[in-house]
Write an enzyme that holds these catalytic residues in place. Structure first.
Site, PDB file in Angstrom:
ATOM      1  N   ALA B  39       0.839  -1.208   0.000  1.00  0.00           N
ATOM      2  CA  ALA B  39       0.000   0.000   0.000  1.00  0.00           C
ATOM      3  C   ALA B  39       0.874   1.258   0.000  1.00  0.00           C
ATOM      4  CB  ALA B  39      -0.931   0.000   1.210  1.00  0.00           C
ATOM      5  N   HIS B  40       1.988   1.223   0.725  1.00  0.00           N
ATOM      6  CA  HIS B  40       2.905   2.365   0.709  1.00  0.00           C
ATOM      7  C   HIS B  40       3.493   2.559  -0.684  1.00  0.00           C
ATOM      8  CE1 HIS B  40       2.768   2.738   5.064  1.00  0.00           C
ATOM      9  NE2 HIS B  40       3.508   3.827   4.967  1.00  0.00           N
ATOM     10  N   ARG B  41       3.862   1.438  -1.285  1.00  0.00           N
ATOM     11  CA  ARG B  41       4.449   1.497  -2.630  1.00  0.00           C
ATOM     12  C   ARG B  41       3.462   2.132  -3.615  1.00  0.00           C
ATOM     13  NH1 ARG B  41       8.745  -1.100  -4.976  1.00  0.00           N
ATOM     14  NH2 ARG B  41       9.322  -2.016  -2.997  1.00  0.00           N
TER      15      ARG B  41
END
Lengths: 292, 202
Positions: B39-41
């Site tokens: 999700a951060h990516r």
């Protein structure tokens, strides 16, 4: 006696492991709580004990990381069933994922896609062993990735022997810090080869925490390492304190004259495991948990 | 350490987080949004391209967590939802704080120098919830408001939780450049010589 008994037992073990810590782990955590001197460390242990209580009472997973599933299977040479055991373990894993429920933790790294049911290529992983006897022993060992990511293996030089091992263990613990959810259990194994050291280090984590090492030299090494690890002050959840590790377990294999492999397997405080013995007549005895 | 206890409700103001000190304990009520590795990516790809996330995180709480959930009818229920190891998000977090305006990060195990700098510069804190306490955390999550990016898989999706007094959360990186984890590591490093000596090592 049918394959259904094995599937049902495997399902029960996965559920027990995910929701109820074995008594020896609970006792070790309680002892740590009672003797922790750091205020922050003690608060962490208090939350841990409360979490263990709530999970057991509500039959919820102790931790949301319900781990990668592996089984240790020992089959007696005269045990009546041999066929379809792996498939039964896979079915039990799928059912446990849905019903406990467990978090789907199997990602196919080629597709980069979560398989959704904790099964896939080589997962669940099964360690097989055959012995002379007429029963089967089944251990469910789900392990979370927080502590798994901090495990290490090194092919050390035989020049340094046990001193090299001790330094490697301490350096591994210092690098891990609070990340593997301390207080941890540290499994150390040396000798053999790459796979043998890793296999033995992991396997030592199955030993109950209240059972001393039968090899006196290893028992002494375990105590020495535990004392040193707890001197680092990393403490519960890495917030400072005297309990960085609950126990150290050590095993070894004979080594090649020219090699000195050392594996350090780190297990988080949520040391989940559940074992059962399935007898030839289909009766089941649970070894780690009270059932019924 | 003088411990103060604060109860915060989202959206959280910069002033609220600037007054927090290392070791302070906070409880969150309102909305918490989960995001971990993938999700951060994805969030960074979107934000760097000038896009916006499906959830507005200004004044919000970011939770490093991949929950166990169960779907009952049309409704998602949270079964267990403790924190995941935060340091994996370190390569993204400073920019994430800058671009989203998030005020409180919840995780475990600590974060590094880039996150610490970003917390100071943009006014955010990093807090820890006891690792492995999935059942306790689930108790404080009252409702799943919605879920985004479910194609990343259940653990990796953006879960929007409505929480009531989620905590205790210990502030371990404040909004003034202080990092408690670095202090513990430095202390452990300082003790290393002594530990080596106990084991007969030079």
């Amino acid at each position: 006696m049918s394959i259904q008994v094995i599937e049902e037992t495997a399902f029960n073990l996965l559920k027990l492991a995910a929701t109820i810590l074995p008594p020896d782990v609970k006792e070790a955590l309680r002892r740590a709580y009672e003797t922790e001197t750091s205020e922050m460390g003690k608060a962490q242990l208090e939350a841990i004990l409360e979490n263990v209580r709530v999970a057991e009472e509500k039959q919820l997973p102790i931790c949301q990381d319900t781990g990668v599933i592996s089984f240790y299977v020992r089959i007696g040479s005269d045990f009546p069933i041999r066929k379809g055991i792996y498939e039964a373990l896979v079915r039990a894993t799928r059912r446990a994922t849905k019903e406990v429920p467990l978090r789907p933790n199997a990602v196919d790294p080629i597709q980069e896609r979560n398989t959704g049911d904790n099964t896939g290529r080589h997962i669940p992983y099964v360690h097989w062993e055959i012995f002379d006897g007429d029963y089967m022993e089944l251990i469910a060992f789900p392990k979370g990735v927080g502590s798994e990511n901090m495990c290490k293996l090194a092919m050390l030089s035989p020049a340094h022997r046990l001193k090299g091992l001790k330094k490697f263990v301490i350096d591994t613990i210092l690098e891990a810090g609070g990340k593997p959810c301390p207080p941890v259990i540290v499994g150390v194994a040396f000798g053999g080869g790459l796979d043998i050291a890793a296999e033995l280090a992991k396997r030592t984590l199955l030993r109950p925490l209240d059972r001393p090492n039968p090899v006196p030299e290893l028992a002494k090494l375990e105590e020495e390492l535990l004392k040193a690890i707890n001197e680092t002050g990393i403490g519960p959840m890495g917030l400072g304190g005297r309990w960085t590790a609950l126990r150290v377990h050590v095993d070894y294999a004979c080594r090649h004259p020219g090699g000195y492999p050392v594996a350090v397997a780190i297990q988080c405080w949520a040391a989940r495991r559940a074992a059962a013995r399935i007898n030839a007549d289909g009766s089941v005895e649970y070894l780690t948990h009270k059932v019924g | 350490m003088d411990v103060a206890v604060y109860k915060l409700r989202t959206p959280i103001s910069e002033e609220d987080v600037r007054r927090l000190q290392l070791g302070d304990v906070i409880y969150i009520s309102g909305i918490m949004v989960t995001a971990r590795d993938s999700a951060h990516r994805r969030a960074m790809e979107i934000l760097r391209a000038g896009g916006s996330l499906p959830v507005d995180l200004r004044g919000g709480v970011l939770y490093h967590c991949g929950p166990v959930v169960k779907k009952v009818g049309e409704e998602w229920r949270v079964v267990a939802a403790g924190p995941t190891t935060s340091i994996r998000m370190e390569p993204f977090e400073a920019e994430f704080i800058k671009l989203t305006g998030v005020r409180v990060i919840v995780g475990k195990g600590g974060m590094g120098a880039d996150t610490t700098r970003a917390c100071k510069e943009y006014g955010a804190v990093y807090t820890v919830f006891t690792g492995g306490c999935g059942a306790l955390a689930a108790n404080a999550i009252k409702h799943v408001q919605r879920v985004e990016w479910l194609d990343l898989g259940v653990p990796e999706a953006l879960w929007v939780f409505e929480v009531e007094e989620f905590g205790p959360l210990v502030v371990t990186i404040d909004a003034h450049g202080n990092n408690f984890h670095e202090r513990i590591s430095a202390e452990a490093e300082r003790r290393k010589t002594q530990v080596y000596e106990m084991l007969g090592l030079k």
